[in-house]
Motif scaffolding. Structure first.
Motif, short mmCIF file in Angstrom:
data_model
loop_
_atom_site.label_atom_id
_atom_site.label_comp_id
_atom_site.label_asym_id
_atom_site.label_seq_id
_atom_site.Cartn_x
_atom_site.Cartn_y
_atom_site.Cartn_z
N ILE A 1 0.86 -1.18 0.00
CA ILE A 1 0.00 0.00 0.00
C ILE A 1 0.90 1.23 0.00
N ALA A 2 0.59 2.18 -0.89
CA ALA A 2 1.32 3.45 -0.93
C ALA A 2 0.35 4.54 -0.48
N PRO A 3 0.32 4.83 0.83
CA PRO A 3 -0.63 5.83 1.32
C PRO A 3 -0.20 7.25 0.97
N GLY A 4 -1.21 8.11 0.90
CA GLY A 4 -0.97 9.53 0.72
C GLY A 4 -0.83 10.21 2.07
N ILE A 5 -1.51 11.32 2.24
CA ILE A 5 -1.36 12.13 3.46
C ILE A 5 -2.45 11.72 4.45
N PHE A 6 -2.05 11.02 5.49
CA PHE A 6 -2.98 10.50 6.48
C PHE A 6 -2.85 11.25 7.80
N ARG A 7 -3.93 11.21 8.56
CA ARG A 7 -3.93 11.86 9.87
C ARG A 7 -3.25 10.94 10.89
N THR A 8 -1.96 10.86 10.79
CA THR A 8 -1.14 10.11 11.74
C THR A 8 -0.70 11.06 12.85
N PRO A 9 -0.12 10.55 13.93
CA PRO A 9 0.33 11.45 15.00
C PRO A 9 1.28 12.53 14.52
N MET A 10 2.14 12.20 13.53
CA MET A 10 3.09 13.18 13.02
C MET A 10 2.34 14.34 12.35
N VAL A 11 1.34 14.02 11.54
CA VAL A 11 0.58 15.06 10.85
C VAL A 11 -0.34 15.80 11.83
N ALA A 12 -0.94 15.06 12.76
CA ALA A 12 -1.85 15.68 13.73
C ALA A 12 -1.14 16.70 14.61
N ALA A 13 0.18 16.56 14.74
CA ALA A 13 0.96 17.50 15.55
C ALA A 13 1.25 18.80 14.82
N MET A 14 0.99 18.85 13.51
CA MET A 14 1.22 20.07 12.74
C MET A 14 0.16 21.12 13.07
N PRO A 15 0.46 22.41 12.85
CA PRO A 15 -0.55 23.45 13.05
C PRO A 15 -1.80 23.16 12.21
N GLU A 16 -2.95 23.52 12.74
CA GLU A 16 -4.22 23.22 12.08
C GLU A 16 -4.29 23.82 10.68
N GLU A 17 -3.74 25.05 10.53
CA GLU A 17 -3.79 25.68 9.20
C GLU A 17 -2.97 24.91 8.17
N LEU A 18 -1.88 24.29 8.61
CA LEU A 18 -1.07 23.49 7.70
C LEU A 18 -1.82 22.22 7.32
N GLN A 19 -2.48 21.60 8.28
CA GLN A 19 -3.27 20.41 7.99
C GLN A 19 -4.37 20.74 6.99
N GLU A 20 -5.01 21.89 7.16
CA GLU A 20 -6.07 22.31 6.23
C GLU A 20 -5.52 22.55 4.84
N ALA A 21 -4.33 23.13 4.76
CA ALA A 21 -3.71 23.37 3.46
C ALA A 21 -3.38 22.06 2.76
N LEU A 22 -2.88 21.08 3.52
CA LEU A 22 -2.59 19.77 2.95
C LEU A 22 -3.86 19.11 2.42
N ALA A 23 -4.92 19.20 3.21
CA ALA A 23 -6.19 18.58 2.81
C ALA A 23 -6.76 19.24 1.56
N ALA A 24 -6.61 20.57 1.46
CA ALA A 24 -7.17 21.31 0.32
C ALA A 24 -6.53 20.89 -1.00
N GLY A 25 -5.32 20.37 -0.95
CA GLY A 25 -4.64 19.95 -2.17
C GLY A 25 -5.00 18.56 -2.64
N ILE A 26 -5.85 17.88 -1.91
CA ILE A 26 -6.26 16.52 -2.27
C ILE A 26 -7.54 16.60 -3.08
N PRO A 27 -7.57 16.08 -4.34
CA PRO A 27 -8.74 16.25 -5.20
C PRO A 27 -10.07 15.79 -4.58
N TYR A 28 -10.15 14.53 -4.20
CA TYR A 28 -11.39 14.05 -3.58
C TYR A 28 -11.14 12.71 -2.91
N PRO A 29 -11.57 12.58 -1.66
CA PRO A 29 -12.14 13.64 -0.85
C PRO A 29 -11.06 14.60 -0.34
N SER A 30 -11.40 15.86 -0.23
CA SER A 30 -10.42 16.88 0.16
C SER A 30 -10.26 16.90 1.68
#
Length: 253
Positions: free
Chosen positions: A187-216
């Motif tokens: 499995i080649a996962p994309g950007i998942f809400r793992t502890p490493m990502v969850a520790a990022m600032p919320e605005e950065l997480q939102e920016a990462l999510a916005a770049g994902i076509p669907y589901p965003s």
């Protein structure tokens, strides 16, 4: 392969994708060995799901062998191995301080690629020696690569190389182990809400999510875990690398 009553080992099982996978396999009736370098994290998940905690370094031959032996003594031969253990240390090849330290590159490859291969070779040897199950299966191995294997970003040279190696390992391993009734998928996962990502600032997480076509949105580790279960239960799926990423393609930086 049906999971009810089957022994399984999940590396990196103390958190993130590994923990979600351990929970899903246990919910399906598997007897799960939760392996993690952090023994306390492994114990936390194992206690939650009624599994076995295994503190071990996946890239150490003796350590991994001992952990697999402990799991076998408690649960029987592991018929399922899911390799989720990994690190994502970043560093530019040539940065402000000069060239990337060779040790830094080697460490990422050691944990991610060598560790996955080490567990694969040891588990496959035991699977091959076991009696086949009802449908002729002896085992299923699922490795975790990343979309960085295909679109590695600036600063990800070591991580992308390690995950590219895991992706490349899948098919030759599947072909070689086919005669034993052992399947290997990736499995080649994309950007998942793992502890490493969850520790990022919320605005950065939102920016990462916005770049994902669907589901965003960021991937849910439970979705990764369901994919693992589907791979295990789908006998005709072998030698494949599955992107699980919402159709995102990483930009250079």
């Amino acid at each position: 392969m049906q999971l009810d009553g089957v022994a399984a080992i999940v590396t990196g099982g103390g958190s993130g994708l590994g923990a979600a996978t351990a929970r899903a396999l246990a919910a399906a009736g598997a007897r799960v060995g939760v392996l993690d370098l952090r023994a306390d994290a492994a114990s936390g998940v194992a206690n939650e799901i009624g599994g076995l905690a295994l503190g071990a370094d996946v890239a150490d031959a003796a350590d991994a062998e001992a952990a697999i032996a402990r799991a076998e003594a408690a649960h029987g031969t592991a018929r399922v191995l899911v390799n989720c253990a990994g690190i994502a240390d970043a560093g530019k090849i040539v940065g402000r301080e000069g060239p990337l330290a060779l040790e830094a590159f080697e460490t990422v490859l050691r944990v991610n690629l060598v560790g996955s291969f080490n567990m694969l070779r040891l588990a496959a040897a035991r699977m091959a020696a076991a009696a086949p199950l009802t449908e002729g299966d002896r085992g299923v191995i699922v490795n975790t690569a990343s979309i960085a294997a295909f679109e590695g970003q600036i600063g990800q040279a070591a991580y992308a190389a390690s995950k590219g190696g895991i992706a490349a390992l899948g098919l030759p391993a599947a072909r070689e182990l086919a005669r034993h009734g052992i399947r290997v998928n990736t499995i080649a996962p994309g950007i998942f809400r793992t502890p490493m990502v969850a520790a990022m600032p919320e605005e950065l997480q939102e920016a990462l999510a916005a770049g994902i076509p669907y589901p965003s949105r960021l991937g849910d580790p439970a979705e990764f875990a369901r994919t693992v279960r589907w791979i295990v239960e789908t006998q005709y799926l072998n030698g494949e690398t599955i992107r699980l990423d919402g159709a995102v393609r990483l930009q250079p930086k």
